[in-house]
Design an enzyme around this catalytic site. Structure first.
Site, PDB file in Angstrom:
ATOM      1  N   ASP A 141      45.844  14.367  60.361  1.00  0.00           N
ATOM      2  CA  ASP A 141      44.743  15.320  60.228  1.00  0.00           C
ATOM      3  C   ASP A 141      44.704  15.911  58.825  1.00  0.00           C
ATOM      4  OD1 ASP A 141      43.731  18.410  61.926  1.00  0.00           O
ATOM      5  OD2 ASP A 141      42.538  16.761  61.070  1.00  0.00           O
ATOM      6  N   LYS A 144      41.443  12.646  54.423  1.00  0.00           N
ATOM      7  CA  LYS A 144      41.114  11.417  55.152  1.00  0.00           C
ATOM      8  C   LYS A 144      41.422  10.152  54.351  1.00  0.00           C
ATOM      9  CE  LYS A 144      40.116  14.660  57.732  1.00  0.00           C
ATOM     10  NZ  LYS A 144      41.255  15.188  58.537  1.00  0.00           N
ATOM     11  N   ASP A 169      42.575  12.387  63.764  1.00  0.00           N
ATOM     12  CA  ASP A 169      41.405  13.251  63.907  1.00  0.00           C
ATOM     13  C   ASP A 169      40.308  12.802  62.932  1.00  0.00           C
ATOM     14  OD1 ASP A 169      40.631  16.774  63.393  1.00  0.00           O
ATOM     15  OD2 ASP A 169      39.830  15.344  64.845  1.00  0.00           O
ATOM     16  N   ASN A 170      39.067  13.152  63.223  1.00  0.00           N
ATOM     17  CA  ASN A 170      37.947  13.021  62.279  1.00  0.00           C
ATOM     18  C   ASN A 170      37.599  11.603  61.876  1.00  0.00           C
ATOM     19  OD1 ASN A 170      39.789  15.603  60.929  1.00  0.00           O
ATOM     20  ND2 ASN A 170      37.813  16.007  61.886  1.00  0.00           N
ATOM     21  N   GLU A 199      34.834  19.960  65.736  1.00  0.00           N
ATOM     22  CA  GLU A 199      35.253  21.263  66.263  1.00  0.00           C
ATOM     23  C   GLU A 199      34.148  22.313  66.133  1.00  0.00           C
ATOM     24  OE1 GLU A 199      37.028  19.366  64.193  1.00  0.00           O
ATOM     25  OE2 GLU A 199      37.611  20.406  62.392  1.00  0.00           O
TER      26      GLU A 199
HETATM   27  C1  LIG Z   1      48.547  14.538  49.832  1.00  0.00           C
HETATM   28  C2  LIG Z   1      48.655  14.253  51.322  1.00  0.00           C
HETATM   29  C3  LIG Z   1      48.889  15.525  52.026  1.00  0.00           C
HETATM   30  N1  LIG Z   1      50.157  15.915  52.314  1.00  0.00           N
HETATM   31  C4  LIG Z   1      50.352  17.090  52.972  1.00  0.00           C
HETATM   32  N2  LIG Z   1      49.365  17.952  53.326  1.00  0.00           N
HETATM   33  C5  LIG Z   1      48.110  17.584  53.037  1.00  0.00           C
HETATM   34  C6  LIG Z   1      47.808  16.369  52.384  1.00  0.00           C
HETATM   35  N3  LIG Z   1      46.472  16.266  52.265  1.00  0.00           N
HETATM   36  C7  LIG Z   1      45.954  17.390  52.800  1.00  0.00           C
HETATM   37  N4  LIG Z   1      46.931  18.196  53.240  1.00  0.00           N
HETATM   38  C8  LIG Z   1      46.759  19.513  53.859  1.00  0.00           C
HETATM   39  O1  LIG Z   1      46.124  19.314  55.099  1.00  0.00           O
HETATM   40  C9  LIG Z   1      44.971  20.161  55.186  1.00  0.00           C
HETATM   41  C10 LIG Z   1      43.749  19.338  54.913  1.00  0.00           C
HETATM   42  C11 LIG Z   1      43.122  18.729  55.911  1.00  0.00           C
HETATM   43  C12 LIG Z   1      41.909  17.899  55.632  1.00  0.00           C
HETATM   44  N5  LIG Z   1      41.006  18.004  56.763  1.00  0.00           N
HETATM   45  C13 LIG Z   1      39.696  17.893  56.546  1.00  0.00           C
HETATM   46  O2  LIG Z   1      39.234  17.642  55.436  1.00  0.00           O
HETATM   47  C14 LIG Z   1      38.791  18.123  57.696  1.00  0.00           C
HETATM   48  C15 LIG Z   1      37.444  18.357  57.417  1.00  0.00           C
HETATM   49  C16 LIG Z   1      36.539  18.620  58.446  1.00  0.00           C
HETATM   50  C17 LIG Z   1      35.112  18.855  58.119  1.00  0.00           C
HETATM   51  C18 LIG Z   1      34.775  19.677  57.041  1.00  0.00           C
HETATM   52  C19 LIG Z   1      33.444  19.916  56.744  1.00  0.00           C
HETATM   53  C20 LIG Z   1      32.453  19.339  57.533  1.00  0.00           C
HETATM   54  F1  LIG Z   1      31.157  19.587  57.239  1.00  0.00           F
HETATM   55  C21 LIG Z   1      32.773  18.521  58.598  1.00  0.00           C
HETATM   56  C22 LIG Z   1      34.116  18.281  58.897  1.00  0.00           C
HETATM   57  C23 LIG Z   1      36.977  18.653  59.780  1.00  0.00           C
HETATM   58  C24 LIG Z   1      38.331  18.415  60.053  1.00  0.00           C
HETATM   59  O3  LIG Z   1      38.792  18.427  61.343  1.00  0.00           O
HETATM   60  C25 LIG Z   1      39.231  18.137  59.031  1.00  0.00           C
HETATM   61  O4  LIG Z   1      40.536  17.874  59.362  1.00  0.00           O
HETATM   62  C26 LIG Z   1      45.157  21.212  54.119  1.00  0.00           C
HETATM   63  O5  LIG Z   1      45.926  22.284  54.623  1.00  0.00           O
HETATM   64  C27 LIG Z   1      45.876  20.433  53.044  1.00  0.00           C
HETATM   65  O6  LIG Z   1      46.644  21.282  52.203  1.00  0.00           O
HETATM   66 MG   LIG Z   2      40.722  17.518  61.466  1.00  0.00          MG
END
Ligand SMILES: CCc1ncnc2c1ncn2[C@@H]1O[C@H](/C=C/CNC(=O)c2cc(-c3ccc(F)cc3)cc(O)c2O)[C@@H](O)[C@H]1O
Ligand SMILES: [Mg+2]
Length: 214
Positions: A141, A144, A169-170, A199
């Site tokens: 999650d 992506k 997810d997603n 969500e």
């Molecule tokens: C370097 C690798 C790596 N290593 C360790 N931690 C990492 C990492 N890369 C990222 N993180 C952390 O994880 C979290 C990011 C998660 C990213 N998730 C979405 O982008 C997402 C977006 C939507 C959506 C947004 C806008 C919309 F319009 C529609 C949908 C919905 C969803 O459920 C979603 O999960 C943050 O805490 C990062 O610090």
């Molecule tokens: Mg997600």
């Protein structure tokens, strides 16, 4: 200065949830994000699918990539058997600090090991550093574009065994097209899509469950 979204989400937990009651933490976050301020938690609808997969796998070892505020960490950890371990990786220290407090509010800190850093740096070190041989369940999650490279890395590091379950997810919104193509076409995975919604919205999204065949 203005608070951050994760800080406000934590405030809603501390105000509305009961310490040591994971269900009330989940409810407080979902209520806040549905009625006050959207946040990218897996949410209640996809969360029920996550719950059913966790219960079916009944994992002893779980890896979560992308903790964010710890909502799915709490959802997963609350269902784990007594000696099971959940390792969750979070890149952003400020967000990790919020997640630790959410996990602690739920009383689940003994089941969760939150590691700060990038998944690509940590995955190769998990075996010797955390004494984990393989993961029974991985919840993807995080960003992506990292789903596919991190999955290949987990394969290469021998962190998956015959029957390990990847739950992503997603896969529709925002989408992870290269990951989907890979797990659906590779003979090493048995993949299935669980249709749901993004969500707290009516937009289509879903979870992809992929069983590693070894
Ligand atoms: C370097 C690798 C790596 N290593 C360790 N931690 C990492 C990492 N890369 C990222 N993180 C952390 O994880 C979290 C990011 C998660 C990213 N998730 C979405 O982008 C997402 C977006 C939507 C959506 C947004 C806008 C919309 F319009 C529609 C949908 C919905 C969803 O459920 C979603 O999960 C943050 O805490 C990062 O610090
Ligand atoms: Mg997600």
């Amino acid at each position: 200065t203005r608070s951050t979204r994760p800080q406000r989400l934590l405030g809603a937990v501390q105000k509305n949830a009961t310490r040591g009651d994971p269900g009330s933490v989940i409810q407080a976050i979902d209520h806040y994000c549905r009625n006050k301020e959207w946040a990218m938690n897996v949410g209640d609808e996809k969360g029920c699918i996550l719950d059913s997969v966790v219960s079916e796998v009944n994992p002893a070892t779980v890896l979560e990539l992308g903790t964010y505020c710890g909502y799915s960490t709490v959802r997963i950890a609350r269902l784990l058997p007594p000696h099971a371990k959940l390792i969750t990786l979070e890149f952003n220290p400020a967000v990790a600090a919020i997640a630790r407090q959410v996990i602690a509010w739920a009383g689940l800190e003994d089941k969760v090991q939150l590691v700060e850093g990038a998944s690509g740096d940590f995955i190769p070190r998990i075996k010797e550093q955390f004494g984990v041989k393989t993961f029974d369940l991985v919840f993807l999650d995080h960003w992506k574009e990292y789903y596919l490279p991190d999955t290949k890395l987990m394969e290469e590091c021998g962190l998956l065994r015959k029957g390990s379950v990847l739950l992503a997810d997603n896969v529709v919104c925002p989408g992870a097209p290269d990951y989907l193509e890979y797990v659906r076409s590779s003979p090493r995975y048995e993949s299935r899509y669980f249709k749901s919604h993004l969500e707290y919205t009516k937009v289509e999204d879903g979870l992809e469950k992929s069983v590693f065949l070894g």
